[in-house]
Design a protein around this motif. Structure first.
Motif, PDB file in Angstrom:
ATOM      1  N   ASP A 114       0.840  -1.196   0.000  1.00 46.18           N
ATOM      2  CA  ASP A 114       0.000   0.000   0.000  1.00 46.18           C
ATOM      3  C   ASP A 114       0.877   1.248   0.000  1.00 46.18           C
ATOM      4  OD1 ASP A 114      -2.216  -1.644   0.173  1.00 46.18           O
ATOM      5  OD2 ASP A 114      -2.512  -1.330   2.321  1.00 46.18           O
ATOM      6  N   ILE A 115       0.483   2.246  -0.797  1.00 51.35           N
ATOM      7  CA  ILE A 115       1.200   3.505  -0.887  1.00 51.35           C
ATOM      8  C   ILE A 115       0.286   4.631  -0.422  1.00 51.35           C
ATOM      9  CG2 ILE A 115       2.564   5.046  -2.356  1.00 51.35           C
ATOM     10  CD1 ILE A 115       3.651   2.187  -2.249  1.00 51.35           C
ATOM     11  N   SER A 116       0.619   5.258   0.697  1.00 49.48           N
ATOM     12  CA  SER A 116      -0.161   6.350   1.275  1.00 49.48           C
ATOM     13  C   SER A 116       0.518   7.675   0.939  1.00 49.48           C
ATOM     14  CB  SER A 116      -0.250   6.158   2.798  1.00 49.48           C
ATOM     15  OG  SER A 116      -0.705   7.325   3.443  1.00 49.48           O
ATOM     16  N   PHE A 117      -0.274   8.655   0.457  1.00 47.93           N
ATOM     17  CA  PHE A 117       0.325   9.924   0.042  1.00 47.93           C
ATOM     18  C   PHE A 117      -0.720  11.031   0.085  1.00 47.93           C
ATOM     19  CE2 PHE A 117      -1.264   7.514  -3.514  1.00 47.93           C
ATOM     20  CZ  PHE A 117      -1.983   8.430  -4.270  1.00 47.93           C
ATOM     21  N   GLU A 118      -0.246  12.275   0.092  1.00 49.50           N
ATOM     22  CA  GLU A 118      -1.139  13.431   0.126  1.00 49.50           C
ATOM     23  C   GLU A 118      -1.785  13.653  -1.242  1.00 49.50           C
ATOM     24  OE1 GLU A 118       0.118  16.968   2.511  1.00 49.50           O
ATOM     25  OE2 GLU A 118       2.061  15.938   2.498  1.00 49.50           O
ATOM     26  N   ALA A 119      -3.095  13.754  -1.254  1.00 46.57           N
ATOM     27  CA  ALA A 119      -3.823  14.029  -2.498  1.00 46.57           C
ATOM     28  C   ALA A 119      -4.973  15.000  -2.275  1.00 46.57           C
ATOM     29  CB  ALA A 119      -4.349  12.728  -3.107  1.00 46.57           C
ATOM     30  N   GLY A 120      -5.205  15.413  -1.022  1.00 48.14           N
ATOM     31  CA  GLY A 120      -6.225  16.397  -0.722  1.00 48.14           C
ATOM     32  C   GLY A 120      -5.618  17.756  -0.410  1.00 48.14           C
ATOM     33  N   ASN A 121      -4.349  17.761  -0.026  1.00 55.45           N
ATOM     34  CA  ASN A 121      -3.607  18.984   0.205  1.00 55.45           C
ATOM     35  C   ASN A 121      -3.614  19.829  -1.075  1.00 55.45           C
ATOM     36  OD1 ASN A 121      -1.374  20.831   0.299  1.00 55.45           O
ATOM     37  ND2 ASN A 121      -0.443  19.599   1.904  1.00 55.45           N
ATOM     38  N   VAL A 122      -3.961  21.117  -0.976  1.00 54.37           N
ATOM     39  CA  VAL A 122      -4.131  21.927  -2.179  1.00 54.37           C
ATOM     40  C   VAL A 122      -2.840  22.115  -2.959  1.00 54.37           C
ATOM     41  CG1 VAL A 122      -6.159  23.134  -1.353  1.00 54.37           C
ATOM     42  CG2 VAL A 122      -3.885  24.060  -0.812  1.00 54.37           C
ATOM     43  N   ARG A 123      -1.697  21.860  -2.347  1.00 57.48           N
ATOM     44  CA  ARG A 123      -0.439  21.956  -3.078  1.00 57.48           C
ATOM     45  C   ARG A 123      -0.194  20.720  -3.941  1.00 57.48           C
ATOM     46  NH1 ARG A 123       2.522  26.333  -4.642  1.00 57.48           N
ATOM     47  NH2 ARG A 123       4.471  25.547  -5.498  1.00 57.48           N
ATOM     48  N   HIS A 124      -0.905  19.635  -3.644  1.00 54.05           N
ATOM     49  CA  HIS A 124      -0.621  18.369  -4.330  1.00 54.05           C
ATOM     50  C   HIS A 124      -1.851  17.685  -4.918  1.00 54.05           C
ATOM     51  CE1 HIS A 124       3.588  18.325  -3.122  1.00 54.05           C
ATOM     52  NE2 HIS A 124       3.176  18.831  -1.982  1.00 54.05           N
ATOM     53  N   GLU A 125      -3.022  18.256  -4.747  1.00 51.24           N
ATOM     54  CA  GLU A 125      -4.231  17.585  -5.226  1.00 51.24           C
ATOM     55  C   GLU A 125      -4.174  17.325  -6.728  1.00 51.24           C
ATOM     56  OE1 GLU A 125      -9.126  17.988  -5.193  1.00 51.24           O
ATOM     57  OE2 GLU A 125      -7.887  19.567  -4.302  1.00 51.24           O
ATOM     58  N   LEU A 131      -3.426   4.654  -1.366  1.00 49.78           N
ATOM     59  CA  LEU A 131      -4.109   5.209  -0.208  1.00 49.78           C
ATOM     60  C   LEU A 131      -4.033   6.735  -0.291  1.00 49.78           C
ATOM     61  CD1 LEU A 131      -3.596   2.228   0.644  1.00 49.78           C
ATOM     62  CD2 LEU A 131      -3.124   3.069   2.954  1.00 49.78           C
ATOM     63  N   PRO A 132      -4.753   7.337  -1.241  1.00 47.55           N
ATOM     64  CA  PRO A 132      -4.657   8.785  -1.394  1.00 47.55           C
ATOM     65  C   PRO A 132      -5.377   9.526  -0.276  1.00 47.55           C
ATOM     66  CG  PRO A 132      -6.364   7.910  -2.839  1.00 47.55           C
ATOM     67  CD  PRO A 132      -5.694   6.726  -2.199  1.00 47.55           C
ATOM     68  N   GLY A 133      -4.785  10.630   0.149  1.00 42.95           N
ATOM     69  CA  GLY A 133      -5.481  11.485   1.096  1.00 42.95           C
ATOM     70  C   GLY A 133      -6.609  12.210   0.388  1.00 42.95           C
ATOM     71  N   VAL A 134      -7.815  12.083   0.892  1.00 45.72           N
ATOM     72  CA  VAL A 134      -8.963  12.772   0.295  1.00 45.72           C
ATOM     73  C   VAL A 134      -9.602  13.752   1.273  1.00 45.72           C
ATOM     74  CG1 VAL A 134      -9.443  11.005  -1.430  1.00 45.72           C
ATOM     75  CG2 VAL A 134     -10.460  10.794   0.845  1.00 45.72           C
ATOM     76  N   VAL A 135      -9.112  13.777   2.514  1.00 46.71           N
ATOM     77  CA  VAL A 135      -9.383  14.881   3.438  1.00 46.71           C
ATOM     78  C   VAL A 135      -8.029  15.298   4.000  1.00 46.71           C
ATOM     79  CG1 VAL A 135     -11.715  14.116   4.016  1.00 46.71           C
ATOM     80  CG2 VAL A 135      -9.805  13.403   5.462  1.00 46.71           C
ATOM     81  N   SER A 136      -7.876  16.578   4.283  1.00 47.56           N
ATOM     82  CA  SER A 136      -6.558  17.121   4.590  1.00 47.56           C
ATOM     83  C   SER A 136      -6.433  17.613   6.016  1.00 47.56           C
ATOM     84  CB  SER A 136      -6.237  18.263   3.622  1.00 47.56           C
ATOM     85  OG  SER A 136      -4.951  18.779   3.872  1.00 47.56           O
ATOM     86  N   HIS A 137      -5.222  17.456   6.541  1.00 45.12           N
ATOM     87  CA  HIS A 137      -4.848  17.992   7.844  1.00 45.12           C
ATOM     88  C   HIS A 137      -4.526  19.480   7.761  1.00 45.12           C
ATOM     89  CE1 HIS A 137      -1.193  17.409   5.608  1.00 45.12           C
ATOM     90  NE2 HIS A 137      -0.600  18.253   6.417  1.00 45.12           N
ATOM     91  N   ALA A 138      -4.378  20.001   6.541  1.00 46.81           N
ATOM     92  CA  ALA A 138      -3.819  21.335   6.340  1.00 46.81           C
ATOM     93  C   ALA A 138      -4.856  22.451   6.367  1.00 46.81           C
ATOM     94  CB  ALA A 138      -3.058  21.380   5.009  1.00 46.81           C
ATOM     95  N   THR A 139      -6.117  22.116   6.588  1.00 42.39           N
ATOM     96  CA  THR A 139      -7.166  23.131   6.642  1.00 42.39           C
ATOM     97  C   THR A 139      -8.209  22.754   7.685  1.00 42.39           C
ATOM     98  OG1 THR A 139      -8.936  24.228   5.389  1.00 42.39           O
ATOM     99  CG2 THR A 139      -8.405  21.975   4.745  1.00 42.39           C
ATOM    100  N   ASN A 140      -8.773  23.764   8.323  1.00 45.47           N
ATOM    101  CA  ASN A 140      -9.872  23.538   9.258  1.00 45.47           C
ATOM    102  C   ASN A 140     -11.208  23.357   8.546  1.00 45.47           C
ATOM    103  OD1 ASN A 140      -8.344  23.676  11.620  1.00 45.47           O
ATOM    104  ND2 ASN A 140      -8.527  25.892  11.763  1.00 45.47           N
TER     105      ASN A 140
END
Length: 405
Positions: free
Chosen positions: A306-317, A335-344
């Protein structure tokens, strides 16, 4: 007709309860100055916290749960470095520098010789020094500068701690009627991003960390759990090199880190290992991040299912497009990120579903596990974190309905 399910998971850290944070703060510190001395009472509280956490994940719609890194001692609710600093407590050969030790001088690289500079000399941090220096800007630094350094032979000593981690998660899984979950562990290359006063080279230092951490990796898998190896150093180190290197030099710089991971997981079932790549989880501009397309083939050389990576972060979406041109190895899931830690801002389930469908349309829904960009614990308020996880669960169900037709 079998109903389609989109699996969901997280990237690791989840909010700790105030009671667990307070109990951690109350622990005594060993003579080395950074190792917390856990007590049976603390472990009972941690076990109960993990059981509650797993059930909350299930209720939010998370199908592949973790322990939220609750076993990695954290002394505040917002300790960004917990994912990293726990390793210092589990590996011998570390010591704290004097409290008045000067900050390291900036290190400069040259063609063919890429070297990491100090944390405070990152190119993005320098470019946005005004924002970082303004306490009202909302820009938060990641790791504090005061960490132990390697002064002796690195040896793993965290056997009791990892045994407690696995026992707590196994008990929580049993209580929730689940069979598998995951526990995170630090990659050798990320662990080695501390001062080295023992080994003759950066490569020797990384390989020593690989030998130490492989004991933790095996303990997690031997407990019947899935191992997630966290390695921000694969992408994030790009910003910590001055001046900006060539892509070819950076790829050569990563070679030791990739080889060290594969050595450390040798013999472990590929389907029980997942790798997490990110660009650093602090809230900041990130304008110098390396594009994933430059290193994705190297990441896929890691023997992980499994490969987990940022995909919801606006710099990398936008980088979801690279998977159109990547040959995904057989048996590999994204395992793409579809909700981000980088925004409230809490992502709408429709947006979550849209993001999931992009990847499912390229690699197939069976090869997509919807996730978070990074751990949410300490990066957004707990109330927001759980709202994001509910949105993740709702969005995955919506995507499954659409894709299932």
């Amino acid at each position: 007709m079998t109903e389609l399910t989109i699996q969901t998971t997280t990237a690791g850290s989840l909010p700790r309860s105030p009671e667990l944070v307070a109990a951690t703060q109350a622990l005594d510190v060993a003579e080395d100055g950074f190792t917390l001395i856990r007590t049976p009472e603390y472990d009972r509280l941690a076990a109960a916290a993990v059981t509650d956490l797993v059930q909350r994940q299930v209720d939010a719609g998370i199908t592949i749960v973790g322990d939220g890194e609750h076993g990695k001692a954290m002394t505040t609710a917002h300790d960004f470095g917990a994912w990293w600093s726990y390793s210092f407590q589990r590996v011998g050969g570390m010591s704290l520098p004097p409290a008045d030790a000067p900050m390291p001088e900036p290190v400069r690289s040259e063609p063919g010789k890429v070297r990491l500079t100090s944390m405070n000399d990152r190119r993005d941090w320098v470019a946005f020094a005004e924002a970082y220096g303004d306490p009202t800007s909302g820009v938060l630094l990641g790791e504090p500068p005061y960490w132990p350094i390697t002064t002796g032979d690195l040896t793993y000593r965290g056997h009791d701690a990892v045994a407690a981690d696995t026992a707590h998660l196994r008990g929580a899984l049993d209580a929730a009627g689940l069979t598998d979950g995951f526990i995170t562990s630090l990659a050798p290359g990320s662990a080695a991003r501390v001062g080295n006063a023992r080994y003759g080279s950066e490569e020797e230092h990384i390989w020593a960390w690989a030998e130490a951490m492989r004991e933790e990796y095996r303990a997690i898998v031997d407990a019947g759990l899935t191992l997630q190896i966290d390695d921000p150093s694969l992408a994030e180190s790009w910003d910590q090199i001055n001046p900006e290197p060539s892509v070819a030099d950076y790829r050569a710089f990563l070679r030791t880190r990739i080889d060290a991971i594969n050595h450390a997981i040798e013999g472990l079932p590929r389907e029980k290992v997942r790798i997490h790549v990110c660009w650093g989880s602090w809230h900041g501009p990130h304008t110098t991040d390396l594009e994933f397309r430059h290193i994705v083939d190297l990441v896929l050389q890691i023997n992980a299912g499994d490969i987990s990576f940022e995909a919801g972060n606006v710099r990398h979406e936008h980088e979801w497009k690279i998977w159109r041109d990547v040959d995904l190895p057989a048996g590999t899931r994204l395992l793409p990120g579809v909700v981000s830690h980088a925004t409230n801002v809490v992502e709408h389930p429709e947006l979550v579903a849209d993001r999931i469908e992009r990847f499912a349309g390229i690699v197939g829904p069976e090869n997509v596990v919807a996730s978070t960009d990074c751990g949410l614990g300490g990066r957004v308020h707990p109330q927001i974190a759980w709202a994001k996880l509910r949105s993740l669960g709702d969005g995955a169900r919506l995507a499954a309905q659409r894709l299932g037709g």
